[in-house]
Design a protein around this motif. Structure first.
Motif, short mmCIF file in Angstrom:
data_model
loop_
_atom_site.label_atom_id
_atom_site.label_comp_id
_atom_site.label_asym_id
_atom_site.label_seq_id
_atom_site.Cartn_x
_atom_site.Cartn_y
_atom_site.Cartn_z
N ARG A 278 0.83 -1.21 0.00
CA ARG A 278 0.00 0.00 0.00
C ARG A 278 0.86 1.25 0.00
N ALA A 279 1.93 1.26 0.80
CA ALA A 279 2.83 2.41 0.82
C ALA A 279 3.47 2.62 -0.53
N ILE A 280 3.89 1.55 -1.19
CA ILE A 280 4.49 1.65 -2.51
C ILE A 280 3.51 2.27 -3.50
N GLU A 281 2.25 1.86 -3.41
CA GLU A 281 1.23 2.34 -4.33
C GLU A 281 0.88 3.80 -4.08
N GLU A 282 0.83 4.22 -2.82
CA GLU A 282 0.27 5.53 -2.48
C GLU A 282 1.29 6.66 -2.34
N LEU A 283 2.55 6.33 -2.09
CA LEU A 283 3.49 7.37 -1.68
C LEU A 283 3.73 8.44 -2.75
N TYR A 284 4.00 8.04 -3.99
CA TYR A 284 4.31 9.05 -5.01
C TYR A 284 3.12 9.98 -5.24
N LYS A 285 1.90 9.43 -5.20
CA LYS A 285 0.71 10.28 -5.34
C LYS A 285 0.65 11.28 -4.19
N PHE A 286 1.00 10.83 -2.99
CA PHE A 286 1.03 11.71 -1.82
C PHE A 286 1.99 12.86 -2.05
N LEU A 287 3.18 12.56 -2.58
CA LEU A 287 4.18 13.60 -2.82
C LEU A 287 3.70 14.58 -3.88
N GLU A 288 3.08 14.08 -4.93
CA GLU A 288 2.57 14.96 -5.99
C GLU A 288 1.48 15.89 -5.47
N ILE A 289 0.53 15.34 -4.75
CA ILE A 289 -0.60 16.13 -4.25
C ILE A 289 -0.13 17.21 -3.29
N ASN A 290 0.87 16.87 -2.46
CA ASN A 290 1.31 17.78 -1.41
C ASN A 290 2.58 18.56 -1.77
N ASN A 291 3.04 18.42 -3.02
CA ASN A 291 4.20 19.19 -3.51
C ASN A 291 5.43 19.00 -2.63
N LEU A 292 5.71 17.75 -2.26
CA LEU A 292 6.89 17.44 -1.46
C LEU A 292 8.01 17.00 -2.40
N PRO A 293 9.18 17.62 -2.31
CA PRO A 293 10.25 17.36 -3.29
C PRO A 293 11.02 16.08 -3.03
N ILE A 294 11.40 15.42 -4.12
CA ILE A 294 12.31 14.27 -4.08
C ILE A 294 13.74 14.80 -4.14
N THR A 295 14.61 14.28 -3.31
CA THR A 295 15.99 14.76 -3.25
C THR A 295 16.90 13.91 -4.14
N GLU A 296 18.11 14.40 -4.37
CA GLU A 296 19.03 13.74 -5.29
C GLU A 296 19.37 12.30 -4.86
N ASP A 297 19.33 12.03 -3.56
CA ASP A 297 19.68 10.69 -3.09
C ASP A 297 18.47 9.76 -3.03
N GLY A 298 17.32 10.20 -3.57
CA GLY A 298 16.17 9.31 -3.64
C GLY A 298 15.31 9.30 -2.40
N ARG A 299 15.48 10.30 -1.52
CA ARG A 299 14.58 10.48 -0.39
C ARG A 299 13.62 11.62 -0.72
N PHE A 300 12.83 12.04 0.26
CA PHE A 300 11.96 13.20 0.03
C PHE A 300 11.91 14.04 1.30
N LEU A 301 11.55 15.31 1.11
CA LEU A 301 11.43 16.24 2.22
C LEU A 301 10.00 16.30 2.72
N ALA A 302 9.84 16.30 4.04
CA ALA A 302 8.55 16.53 4.67
C ALA A 302 8.78 17.45 5.86
N TYR A 303 7.74 17.71 6.63
CA TYR A 303 7.84 18.74 7.66
C TYR A 303 7.27 18.26 8.99
N LYS A 304 7.65 18.98 10.04
CA LYS A 304 7.26 18.58 11.38
C LYS A 304 7.39 19.76 12.33
N ARG A 305 6.43 19.91 13.26
CA ARG A 305 6.55 20.92 14.30
C ARG A 305 7.03 20.25 15.58
#
Length: 204
Positions: A85-112
């Motif tokens: 499920r994570a494999i299927e949903e993650l990229y859509k999540f990044l696209e919808i929420n405009n979260l960038p993929i980094t050069e090393d194949g990770r992605f940026l998210a945020y936290k308070r």
């Protein structure tokens, strides 16, 4: 790529010409000989075809001449995730929420977090810059129907108003460490088993 191809033609460098012209060879070069390859415009993990919005986007970007190395590293990390499920949903999540993929194949998210760089909920987790925060994967709720539950939480910028906390940090997440994307708040937050604190941002 076009300039490299022209130079290879001038130099009569047949192996380079073939590598540039062949998507399959290009994928092997980009990923250093991993099991990921392409055949008939489909990306495979070994013998398994990968049909997703991510793989379709990679093919499209290659056709348009874009550098897809970061996307391929992201894909290579993603398929190591044990959750289908994570494999299927993650990229859509990044696209919808405009979260960038980094050069090393990770992605940026945020936290308070709290003023003292500890987490808001338990007050025990150190979130100083450069810190890697990790818990066992089976200590993270993998049921997306449970909207508020146990695990490490990260989110999109759009979700931050629903969080309390004095400081805002950007974190790097490996796709293999994503456990679940809760269904509330338009799928704008997730639970993960590990992240690295990348930087602190202005909360205002």
């Amino acid at each position: 790529t076009w300039e490299k191809l022209l130079q290879a033609i001038k130099d009569k460098d047949i192996p380079t010409i073939r590598a540039i012209a062949s998507k399959k060879e290009a994928l092997v070069i980009f990923l250093g000989g991993t099991k990921i390859h392409i055949k008939n415009n489909t990306i495979y993990d070994g013998d398994k075809p990968l049909h997703s919005s991510l793989t379709r986007r990679i093919i499209q970007m290659m056709d348009e001449g874009f550098d897809v190395q970061a996307m391929l590293r992201f894909l290579n990390n993603l398929i190591q995730n044990p959750s289908a499920r994570a494999i299927e949903e993650l990229y859509k999540f990044l696209e919808i929420n405009n979260l960038p993929i980094t050069e090393d194949g990770r992605f940026l998210a945020y936290k308070r977090i709290r003023y003292d760089y500890l987490d808001v909920y338990s007050g025990t987790i150190n979130n100083n810059i450069g810190q890697t925060v990790k818990i066992p994967r089976n200590n993270v709720d993998d049921d997306c129907r449970n909207t508020c539950s146990f695990g490490l939480h990260v989110c999109s910028l759009g979700y931050l108003n629903h969080y309390s906390g004095d400081r805002l940090i950007a974190v790097l997440v490996n796709p293999r460490d994503v456990v679940s994307i809760p269904v509330d708040y338009n799928n704008s937050k997730m639970r993960v088993s590990e992240y690295e604190v990348h930087s602190e941002l202005d909360l205002n």
